[in-house]
Scaffold this active site. Structure first.
Site, short mmCIF file in Angstrom:
data_model
loop_
_atom_site.label_atom_id
_atom_site.label_comp_id
_atom_site.label_asym_id
_atom_site.label_seq_id
_atom_site.Cartn_x
_atom_site.Cartn_y
_atom_site.Cartn_z
N ARG A 57 0.85 -1.18 0.00
CA ARG A 57 0.00 0.00 0.00
C ARG A 57 0.89 1.23 0.00
O ARG A 57 2.10 1.13 0.16
CB ARG A 57 -0.93 -0.01 1.23
CG ARG A 57 -0.27 -0.56 2.45
CD ARG A 57 -0.50 0.16 3.72
NE ARG A 57 -0.35 1.59 3.65
CZ ARG A 57 0.80 2.22 3.79
NH1 ARG A 57 1.95 1.57 3.94
NH2 ARG A 57 0.85 3.53 3.76
N GLY A 58 0.27 2.39 -0.19
CA GLY A 58 1.04 3.61 -0.38
C GLY A 58 1.15 3.86 -1.88
O GLY A 58 1.54 2.97 -2.64
N ALA A 59 0.80 5.06 -2.31
CA ALA A 59 0.67 5.34 -3.75
C ALA A 59 1.93 4.99 -4.55
O ALA A 59 1.84 4.28 -5.56
CB ALA A 59 0.29 6.81 -3.95
N GLN A 206 -2.54 2.06 10.07
CA GLN A 206 -1.25 2.10 9.38
C GLN A 206 -0.20 2.88 10.16
O GLN A 206 0.99 2.61 10.04
CB GLN A 206 -1.41 2.73 7.99
CG GLN A 206 -2.25 1.92 7.02
CD GLN A 206 -3.68 2.40 6.97
OE1 GLN A 206 -4.24 2.81 7.98
NE2 GLN A 206 -4.29 2.35 5.80
N ASP A 247 -2.09 10.75 -1.82
CA ASP A 247 -2.39 9.74 -2.84
C ASP A 247 -2.75 10.38 -4.16
O ASP A 247 -2.63 9.74 -5.20
CB ASP A 247 -3.51 8.83 -2.35
CG ASP A 247 -3.02 7.85 -1.30
OD1 ASP A 247 -2.75 6.70 -1.66
OD2 ASP A 247 -2.89 8.26 -0.13
N ASN A 257 -5.64 12.19 0.86
CA ASN A 257 -4.72 11.38 1.67
C ASN A 257 -5.58 10.54 2.62
O ASN A 257 -6.81 10.64 2.65
CB ASN A 257 -3.74 12.27 2.44
CG ASN A 257 -2.60 11.49 3.06
OD1 ASN A 257 -1.96 10.68 2.39
ND2 ASN A 257 -2.36 11.68 4.34
#
Length: 356
Positions: A57-59, A206, A247, A257
């Site tokens: 995960r994370g753009a 997260q 994001d 975000n």
């Protein structure tokens, strides 16, 4: 701006995702902090499923993983003609594109590879295959380099002292170092980061599971708080700056975000605290004029109804947007891999892309 540190001087963590012939290797983030485990994915469908289930995960990390998914297609394709190969490539592209809707890096990375393929359609098939693999690797390598630059740019403009962050925009959210993570790591190395406040970030935690784990792993002094404590910590004068990831950033500076970011921005404005977002140019979507146009992913109600696998609420209706949108009026600045963008954002973001 001078690059003073190498990636290995800032973190002990390996890359969150990498490619080897026949497999994509990534850290399974759903297991942290209980277990650090790298998993090997050998099909495009497995990569897509890993993105959907937030094993990665994370753009920026999602973008690199998707590009590696296309590289993996090259390894697994049994096509004997260019036409068969392109038919399979298009199917792989569509499957990866439909995994998550908000992170613009996903589409940026996939389109970068696809556009390159279309530019070389007259080349022999073996050369096209090589281009796909090398371009995916370039995307990952460039992400690390971009993070390193953002880390140094950000460390130049954030005040010394205590910094608060939300969700995870660290090494785990990118290929390595992080967007926010690079800034924090450079500040830590410089001795200007005194204490890091980490929001737990409900509902998937997260901040608690990932940010607290990775920054503690790298020796950064931190304190973990629940999301609803952030305002009180600001009121007490214990926060000198807030820095979050993004994001998707749009043409006027509005940005999406992790849910809870907008609340922090409003509180920061009330308490006179500098509020920054940090992201590479690949996260900036100049095709959208305002944050109202950003698609917001809604996730399963189980994320809210449970915590750590335990039921914490009755079976009621749930609204579970994964992201919120922060209007640009709350932003002090946008830290990018090409420098810091200050207000007015609409004009200065255009200038940033004209330099490209």
């Amino acid at each position: 701006m001078e690059i003073r540190y190498k990636p290995e001087e800032l973190t002990r963590l390996p890359r969150s995702v990498r490619y080897e012939p026949g497999k994509v290797i990534m850290i399974d983030q759903t297991l942290l902090p209980s277990e650090f485990k790298e998993i090997e994915l050998r099909t495009v469908d497995e990569v897509a499923e890993a993105i959907i289930t937030m094993k990665i995960r994370g753009a920026p990390a999602i973008g690199a993983a998707a590009a590696f998914g296309l590289a993996l297609f090259v390894d697994t394709s049994k096509a004997k003609t260019k036409e068969e190969f392109m038919e399979g490539f298009e199917k792989a592209y569509e499957g990866l594109k439909n995994t998550r809707p908000t992170a613009v890096n996903l589409f940026w990375a996939l389109n970068r590879v696809k556009n390159l393929v279309e530019e070389h359609m007259e080349d022999p098939l073996d050369e096209i295959k090589g281009l796909i693999v090398s371009e995916a690797q370039k995307i990952a390598d460039e992400d690390v380099e971009a993070n390193l630059r953002m880390g140094h740019y950000g460390a130049e403009v954030l005040p010394d002292g205590n910094v608060l962050t939300h969700c995870n925009a660290g090494s785990l959210a990118t290929v390595q170092l992080g967007t926010v993570g690079a800034v924090l790591r450079v500040m830590h190395r410089d001795g200007t980061l005194k204490l890091l406040w980490v929001d737990e970030t409900r509902p998937v935690l997260q901040g608690a599971r990932l940010s607290a784990w990775e920054y503690h792993y790298d020796g950064i002094s931190l304190k973990l708080i629940t999301d609803n404590m952030a305002g009180f910590v600001m009121q007490q004068g214990k926060v000198d700056a807030i820095i979050v990831g993004a994001d998707r950033i749009v043409a006027n500076g509005d940005f999406a975000n992790k849910i809870g970011t907008y609340t922090l921005a409003v509180l920061a404005k009330e308490h006179g605290i500098p509020f920054f977002t940090v992201a590479p140019l690949s996260t900036i979507d100049m095709n959208l004029k305002s944050g109202r146009e950003i698609p917001i992913e809604e996730r399963k109600p189980e994320e809210v109804l449970t915590c750590g696998g335990c039921k914490i609420a009755p079976d009621v209706d749930v609204y579970n947007p994964a992201f919120d949108v922060t209007p640009h009026k709350y932003l002090t600045g946008i830290i990018t891999d090409k420098g810091v963008v200050w207000p007015p954002f609409e004009r200065n973001l255009k200038r940033l892309f004209k330099k490209e």
